[in-house]
Design an enzyme around this catalytic site. Structure first.
Site, PDB file in Angstrom:
ATOM      1  N   LYS A 170      17.702  20.247 -11.438  1.00 11.57           N
ATOM      2  CA  LYS A 170      16.974  19.014 -11.746  1.00 11.57           C
ATOM      3  C   LYS A 170      17.775  17.960 -12.495  1.00 11.57           C
ATOM      4  CE  LYS A 170      12.633  18.925 -11.742  1.00 11.57           C
ATOM      5  NZ  LYS A 170      11.743  18.088 -11.002  1.00 11.57           N
ATOM      6  N   GLU A 182       9.877   7.772 -17.381  1.00  8.27           N
ATOM      7  CA  GLU A 182       8.535   8.332 -17.560  1.00  8.27           C
ATOM      8  C   GLU A 182       8.015   8.067 -18.967  1.00  8.27           C
ATOM      9  OE1 GLU A 182       8.467  12.199 -14.732  1.00  8.27           O
ATOM     10  OE2 GLU A 182      10.043  12.143 -16.218  1.00  8.27           O
ATOM     11  N   SER A 216      16.168  20.168 -16.563  1.00  9.06           N
ATOM     12  CA  SER A 216      15.041  21.083 -16.717  1.00  9.06           C
ATOM     13  C   SER A 216      15.548  22.390 -17.325  1.00  9.06           C
ATOM     14  CB  SER A 216      14.424  21.365 -15.345  1.00  9.06           C
ATOM     15  OG  SER A 216      13.713  22.587 -15.371  1.00  9.06           O
ATOM     16  N   HIS A 248       0.839  -1.221   0.000  1.00 12.05           N
ATOM     17  CA  HIS A 248       0.000   0.000   0.000  1.00 12.05           C
ATOM     18  C   HIS A 248       0.862   1.254   0.000  1.00 12.05           C
ATOM     19  CE1 HIS A 248      -3.323  -2.668   1.422  1.00 12.05           C
ATOM     20  NE2 HIS A 248      -2.315  -3.241   2.076  1.00 12.05           N
TER      21      HIS A 248
END
Ligand code: ARG
Length: 458
Positions: free
Chosen positions: A284, A291, A278, A157
């Site tokens: 970043k 992704e 980025s 979970h």
């Protein structure tokens, strides 16, 4: 527009929009090799059966072989005006060898021809996909072996749960990929049936020898119903379903790694060569590859739906709608191969954040089940043990205390069975060592599994 295979019956030229709308050459050109190999086998059979002369047969085979050579060398220029790959190759053969070329399409229709091409293409691509999947399994296994001593906090979970070996977690990927590979190989058994000779859909009155063509093209059986042969695309749906499942696994692996690379988890660091930055935030380092893997898996699910929707209302027999099964099929195969390939490379470029992980597995809530099992081994019922540890955990959280800091007297308040020696099990390595059941995260068992996979994948 090149000459149509069916033009004579038409008293008019087709509209330019008709040509554009019905053409499939833009995507079915990837079947060229199989189309030609199928034609060569077919024409050899026609000559053997004396349906065409030996001389014509030889000339056609020679012509087709020269086109095949061009296709393989990348010299073949597809005619964007051709209706499809079959017409394109026929037209070129006409140009190269003249009159004998007109006999190639004897006892054949594009309906059984496309069914053959796709089956040949899929047999080959399934081998490639299985190989790519095996390579990824090996890359993951290598990563697991070189980090076989790392214990991570496991989650259910998305809440911290119990300690597991990182290698155990990684072997879960290897297991899933194995089933994916087997599913694809199993689909291949059903694809490995030769449809040529079904013609438009009812077979032919000419004395063809389908068995010969089957053997030439190395199929293991013949399709036994000419209507079914040109009508169904269940094997395409089956491969797409297998790819949909495989890609869901890949997406979930990507998701694990995305989480693990966050500052919050900090289990892994992905090499700069496999990250992006980025344009506005200089600090970043983003896991864009992972992704995009997760993203393109959505496309693969769409490809499966697309072909199911395409087929569901079609009357039995050949329908032109089926031409549109190819773009989603090719898209899914390309996408999955791309993902497998980049994943293999990525796994070789992940570094484990050992210290950060070691700090995380100090969380003593990870050992609550171990204390429950400690009590069960001393004769306490499961229910009572759960309650005892529940109370202990609750108090420690309330008072901001470690379980390991409780002295013998404090422990006794929860149960007389609790002794100081429980401190010995309140660490990650002890926790995984306490596991015993087959398939568990016990280091000895995991070591066996690593060795077994090593043998299997070698
Ligand atoms: N391009 C078609 C397909 O992909 C095969 C050609 C059959 N065309 C025809 N008019 N019967 O399914």
């Amino acid at each position: 527009m090149a000459k149509k295979l069916w033009g004579t019956r038409f008293n008019k030229k087709t509209h330019a929009l008709t040509d554009k709308f019905t053409s499939s050459i833009a995507f079915d050109q990837r079947l060229a090799k199989y189309d030609i190999l199928g034609s060569i086998a077919h024409v050899k059979m026609l000559a053997r059966q004396k349906i065409i002369t030996r001389k014509d047969g030889q000339q056609i085979v020679r012509g087709l072989s020269s086109i095949l050579k061009d296709v393989i060398n990348g010299k073949f220029k597809f005619d964007p005006a051709a209706e499809d790959i079959h017409s394109n190759i026929q037209e070129l053969l006409n140009k190269r060898i003249g009159a004998p070329a007109h006999k190639l399409h004897t006892a054949r229709s594009r309906n059984d021809q496309i069914a053959l091409d796709i089956r040949m293409y899929l047999k080959n691509e399934i081998d490639n996909l299985a190989e790519f999947t095996a390579q990824l399994q090996k890359a993951i296994l290598k990563f697991a072996v070189s980090n076989s001593k790392i214990v991570i906090p496991g989650y259910t979970h998305m809440q911290i749960a119990q300690c597991v070996l990182l290698a155990h977690h990684l072997l879960a990927y290897v297991e899933a990929l194995e089933r994916d590979k087997q599913r694809l190989c199993d689909a291949k058994k059903r694809i490995d049936s030769m449809p040529l000779g079904s013609c438009a859909f009812s077979g032919t009155g000419l004395s063809i020898d389908r068995e010969f063509v089957k053997n030439e093209l190395k199929f293991s059986s013949l399709t036994a119903n000419s209507i079914d042969s040109v009508s169904d695309r269940d094997y395409i749906i089956e491969v797409l379903a297998d790819l949909a499942i495989l890609s869901v696994h890949l997406s979930r692996i990507a998701e694990d790694l995305i989480l693990w690379s966050t500052k919050e988890f900090n289990f892994i660091d992905i090499d700069f060569s496999f990250c992006t930055g980025s344009s506005i935030m200089p600090h970043k380092k983003n896991p864009d590859i992972l992704e995009l893997i997760r993203g393109s898996v959505g496309k693969v699910q769409g490809d499966l739906s697309s072909v199911i929707m395409l087929m569901k209302g079609l009357p039995t027999s050949y329908n032109r709608d089926m031409q549109l099964d190819k773009p989603p099929l090719f898209d899914a195969i390309d996408a999955v191969k791309d993902i497998l390939e980049i994943f293999m490379a990525l796994f070789a470029n992940i570094v484990i954040e050992k210290e950060a992980i070691a700090a995380k597995v100090k969380d003593e809530s990870l050992f609550s089940v171990d204390i429950v099992e400690y009590l069960i081994k001393k004769g306490v019922s499961y229910r009572q043990a759960h309650d005892i540890v529940g109370r202990m955990v609750r108090d420690c959280l309330d008072k901001d205390k470690e379980i390991s800091s409780l002295n013998e007297k404090e422990l006794k308040r929860y149960s007389t069975k609790l002794k100081k020696d429980i401190r010995g099990i309140l660490n990650a390595w002890a926790s995984v060592n306490l596991k015993k059941s087959f398939g568990s995260t016990n280091p000895k068992l995991v070591k066996h599994q690593l060795a077994a996979w090593n043998r299997k994948l070698r």
